[in-house]
Design a protein around this motif. Structure first.
Motif, PDB file in Angstrom:
ATOM      1  N   ILE A 149      -0.876   7.026   5.277  1.00  0.00           N
ATOM      2  CA  ILE A 149       0.468   6.932   4.729  1.00  0.00           C
ATOM      3  C   ILE A 149       0.462   7.747   3.806  1.00  0.00           C
ATOM      4  N   TRP A 150      -0.763   8.131   3.471  1.00  0.00           N
ATOM      5  CA  TRP A 150      -1.129   9.909   2.374  1.00  0.00           C
ATOM      6  C   TRP A 150      -0.398  10.809   2.949  1.00  0.00           C
ATOM      7  N   ILE A 166       0.476  -1.601  -0.282  1.00  0.00           N
ATOM      8  CA  ILE A 166       0.008   0.432   0.013  1.00  0.00           C
ATOM      9  C   ILE A 166       0.819   1.706  -0.281  1.00  0.00           C
ATOM     10  N   ALA A 167       2.128   1.478   0.676  1.00  0.00           N
ATOM     11  CA  ALA A 167       2.939   2.389   1.266  1.00  0.00           C
ATOM     12  C   ALA A 167       3.471   2.531  -0.194  1.00  0.00           C
ATOM     13  N   ALA A 168       3.865   0.812  -1.071  1.00  0.00           N
ATOM     14  CA  ALA A 168       4.869   1.833  -2.672  1.00  0.00           C
ATOM     15  C   ALA A 168       3.875   1.747  -3.390  1.00  0.00           C
ATOM     16  N   TYR A 169       1.964   1.721  -3.638  1.00  0.00           N
ATOM     17  CA  TYR A 169       1.137   2.578  -4.702  1.00  0.00           C
ATOM     18  C   TYR A 169       1.120   3.939  -4.082  1.00  0.00           C
ATOM     19  N   PHE A 185      -4.869  11.211  -1.845  1.00  0.00           N
ATOM     20  CA  PHE A 185      -5.804   9.904  -1.415  1.00  0.00           C
ATOM     21  C   PHE A 185      -6.414   9.948  -0.218  1.00  0.00           C
ATOM     22  N   GLU A 186      -6.933  11.375  -0.627  1.00  0.00           N
ATOM     23  CA  GLU A 186      -7.711  12.077   0.299  1.00  0.00           C
ATOM     24  C   GLU A 186      -9.371  11.374   0.613  1.00  0.00           C
ATOM     25  N   HIS A 187     -10.224  11.219  -0.890  1.00  0.00           N
ATOM     26  CA  HIS A 187     -10.921  10.072  -1.047  1.00  0.00           C
ATOM     27  C   HIS A 187     -10.744   8.769   0.352  1.00  0.00           C
ATOM     28  N   THR A 211       1.118   9.420  13.264  1.00  0.00           N
ATOM     29  CA  THR A 211       2.261   7.498  14.001  1.00  0.00           C
ATOM     30  C   THR A 211       0.999   7.217  14.689  1.00  0.00           C
ATOM     31  N   ILE A 212       0.528   8.086  15.994  1.00  0.00           N
ATOM     32  CA  ILE A 212      -1.000   7.060  15.949  1.00  0.00           C
ATOM     33  C   ILE A 212      -1.723   6.639  14.736  1.00  0.00           C
ATOM     34  N   GLY A 213      -2.309   8.039  14.239  1.00  0.00           N
ATOM     35  CA  GLY A 213      -3.104   7.388  13.150  1.00  0.00           C
ATOM     36  C   GLY A 213      -2.226   6.519  12.391  1.00  0.00           C
ATOM     37  N   VAL A 214      -1.587   6.115  11.556  1.00  0.00           N
ATOM     38  CA  VAL A 214      -0.913   4.997  11.402  1.00  0.00           C
ATOM     39  C   VAL A 214      -0.797   3.558  11.937  1.00  0.00           C
ATOM     40  N   TYR A 215      -0.698   3.279  13.383  1.00  0.00           N
ATOM     41  CA  TYR A 215      -0.064   2.270  14.305  1.00  0.00           C
ATOM     42  C   TYR A 215      -1.559   2.017  13.977  1.00  0.00           C
TER      43      TYR A 215
END
Length: 231
Positions: free
Chosen positions: A190-191, A132-135, A143-145, A205-209
């Motif tokens: 990630i976006w 997903i990160a690579a994409y 990627f807000e949507h 960091t909290i959001g990604v976790y």
């Protein structure tokens, strides 16, 4: 789980800045702690919480969803207010919410197999996250949507679980939609790391976790079913 932020920039490329690495590294540490919490709690009475909550599926989904949202709000309030104590309380809520749920899933497996199941789950989640990160980093677009799509998936999942309380087959749909919601949220988070460089590192960091943990507990259930089918 809202998508209200406006992007500060939209870039491309697959390179990670030192700031990106701090966010991803911090989220990875939090997730690693959560895995340890799951493993530790799997042999305690807390592992039975799922049995009680999900005896009525919608109750379990709502309770855990509320706990995750509460933990995020408390943690973010602590970070924004510069209050380490409040931020810590929020993180404890999140660790326990995901930890108890994961422990309840893990408890279905023999203790000797639990560590292997966690390792396999971690590898699968790492691959999914990397893909997903690579994409996201390879595409010069917003990627807000994805944040909105994630919310729709969560809502649809809760509705399906509500129906599944009376029609069990719908629980599969609920699982898929909630899982999809966390995958979409992971891409959205990630976006934000990629484009919103003026945002707080701690908040991101909290959001990604949270997104990774949500993906983890869903993959954990699939891995457990796979191991069970091999017995």
């Amino acid at each position: 789980m809202s998508s209200t932020e406006t992007p500060y920039e939209t870039g491309g490329g697959v390179g990670l800045s030192s700031r990106d690495a701090r966010v991803i590294g911090g989220a990875s540490v939090l997730m690693a702690i959560n895995v340890v919490v799951m493993y530790a709690l799997a042999v305690t009475p807390l592992a039975a919480v799922n049995d009680y909550l999900f005896s009525v599926p919608i109750i379990g989904a709502v309770v855990y969803g509320a706990a995750i949202m509460a933990g995020q709000l408390v943690a973010e309030r602590g970070v924004q207010g510069g209050d380490t104590g409040i931020a810590f309380v929020g993180m404890v809520i999140l660790q326990l919410a995901f930890g108890i749920f994961g422990a309840g899933v893990l408890a279905f497996a023999p203790r000797a197999a639990q560590l292997t199941i966690l390792v396999v789950t971690a590898v699968v989640v790492a691959v999914l996250t990397a893909a997903i990160a690579a994409y996201v980093y390879a595409r010069s677009t917003t990627f807000e949507h994805w944040g909105s799509y994630a919310n729709y998936a969560f809502i649809g999942g809760l509705v399906a679980i509500l129906i599944g309380t009376f029609v069990p087959l719908a629980l599969v749909v609920g699982f898929v939609l909630i899982f999809l919601g966390f995958l979409l949220r992971l891409g959205w988070e990630i976006w934000k790391v990629r484009d919103q460089r003026t945002a707080s590192v701690a908040l991101q960091t909290i959001g990604v976790y949270i997104a990774v943990a949500g993906v983890f507990v869903h993959v954990l259930q699939l891995v457990l079913r796979y191991f069970a089918s091999r017995q």
